[in-house]
Design an enzyme around this catalytic site. Sequence first.
Site, PDB file in Angstrom:
ATOM      1  N   GLU A 176       0.893  -0.781  -0.540  1.00  0.00           N
ATOM      2  CA  GLU A 176      -0.044  -0.175   0.147  1.00  0.00           C
ATOM      3  C   GLU A 176       0.704   1.140  -0.349  1.00  0.00           C
ATOM      4  O   GLU A 176       1.204   1.704   0.798  1.00  0.00           O
ATOM      5  CB  GLU A 176      -0.939   0.278   1.485  1.00  0.00           C
ATOM      6  CG  GLU A 176      -1.836   1.348   1.076  1.00  0.00           C
ATOM      7  CD  GLU A 176      -2.779   1.190   2.254  1.00  0.00           C
ATOM      8  OE1 GLU A 176      -2.776   0.321   3.218  1.00  0.00           O
ATOM      9  OE2 GLU A 176      -3.411   2.239   2.304  1.00  0.00           O
ATOM     10  N   LYS A 218      -2.011  -1.997  -3.580  1.00  0.00           N
ATOM     11  CA  LYS A 218      -3.432  -1.045  -2.606  1.00  0.00           C
ATOM     12  C   LYS A 218      -3.792   0.534  -2.973  1.00  0.00           C
ATOM     13  O   LYS A 218      -2.671   1.048  -1.517  1.00  0.00           O
ATOM     14  CB  LYS A 218      -4.022  -0.923  -1.178  1.00  0.00           C
ATOM     15  CG  LYS A 218      -4.838  -0.369  -0.573  1.00  0.00           C
ATOM     16  CD  LYS A 218      -5.233  -0.946   0.664  1.00  0.00           C
ATOM     17  CE  LYS A 218      -5.600  -0.071   1.377  1.00  0.00           C
ATOM     18  NZ  LYS A 218      -6.790  -0.885   2.910  1.00  0.00           N
TER      19      LYS A 218
HETATM   20  P1  13P Z   1      -9.024   4.365   3.618  1.00  0.00           P
HETATM   21  O1  13P Z   1     -10.407   3.981   2.838  1.00  0.00           O
HETATM   22  O2  13P Z   1      -9.897   4.668   5.895  1.00  0.00           O
HETATM   23  O3  13P Z   1      -7.718   5.615   2.825  1.00  0.00           O
HETATM   24  O4  13P Z   1      -8.825   3.744   4.655  1.00  0.00           O
HETATM   25  C1  13P Z   1      -7.704   2.463   4.032  1.00  0.00           C
HETATM   26  C2  13P Z   1      -6.227   1.643   4.686  1.00  0.00           C
HETATM   27  O5  13P Z   1      -6.038   1.239   4.549  1.00  0.00           O
HETATM   28  C3  13P Z   1      -5.560   2.830   4.841  1.00  0.00           C
HETATM   29  O6  13P Z   1      -4.475   1.928   5.847  1.00  0.00           O
END
Ligand code: 13P
Length: 336
Positions: A176, A218
């Site tokens: 991510e 992500k």
């Molecule tokens: P949000 O969709 O609230 O941005 O959270 C996703 C997430 O896992 C952030 O690390």
Amino acid sequence: MSSEELKKTIQDMVVPGKGILAADESTGTAGKRLASINAENTEEMRRQYRNLILTANGMEEHVCGVILFEETLSQKSDSGVLFPELLSSKGIVPGIKVDKGLVDLNDNGEKFTQGLDGLGERLEGYKKLGARFTKWRSVFSVSDTLPSPELVKRNASDLAKYAKICHEHGFVPIVEPEVLIDGSHSIERSYEVTENVLQEVFAALESENVALEHCILKPSMVISGKEASNRADVETVAKETIRCLRTTVPATLPSINFLSGGQTSEESTAHLNKMHVLDSNMPWYVSFSYGRALQEHALKAWAGKQENLEAAQEAFMKRAKLNGLATLGKYSEEME
Ligand code: 13P
């Protein structure tokens, strides 16, 4: 590592019409969410909040994986079932956030993500508690000069090391890199930064020899800064996001699951849906891994009160269902 195990986890998590719920707010972040409804940040309140979301009836029709925070792995639902067991019994894959948050990197105020020390050992513990996939989040602030090349390289390299360690222990890593929406930058600047970050991340994954077929990306969407004037419309966000992903993400990666990152719940759904409407031939599965965008309406409806449980679960299920439809390009605004 067993590649059969990784393959099975990917199969269970890449399912048309479904996505991932991020319910892995750290204790501090959970505290901020609870404060927004005037609830106290105690372990029991956090458990009740998780209980409300994770016991929602029929969630498995739209959600195939849930990212949990360490504390939640050993907590139980109101009916006394450990949360990871509850999820597995519904056919939902339990996962775990494994990074240890942000620490200062340089004088620009930039922070990198820590958590590699002892990761392998921690993973063995999480495995015993039922987790099968992991998440590691890196963040990049945007300005005319940021993020710095130093931060991009550091985070890309650590994301790749993390992914490698996860594979060695039989976990599918969610990689991510979040380009933050905070600020007044244009969508063009968002594109530039996101492209650069993703290029560096995939170069680092390649140099660590990470098997992309067992990873999930992500990313954030390519989007105008939250405070920008003339923010780009839904179609432009969808178009520019796909263009950026097509330029940077190899087709061997099975799934891209967006974060919502401070978009409203409705925007997040509309953007995801529009991507599928515009391009029905993307080389990866494209879905969601939303935290706030799935939970914020539910949190408000709950307000920390047991008597609101049903209404709160309904609000959560509505977002889960609409986002499920968005992964098929079948959502429309009238459904709101
Ligand atoms: P949000 O969709 O609230 O941005 O959270 C996703 C997430 O896992 C952030 O690390």
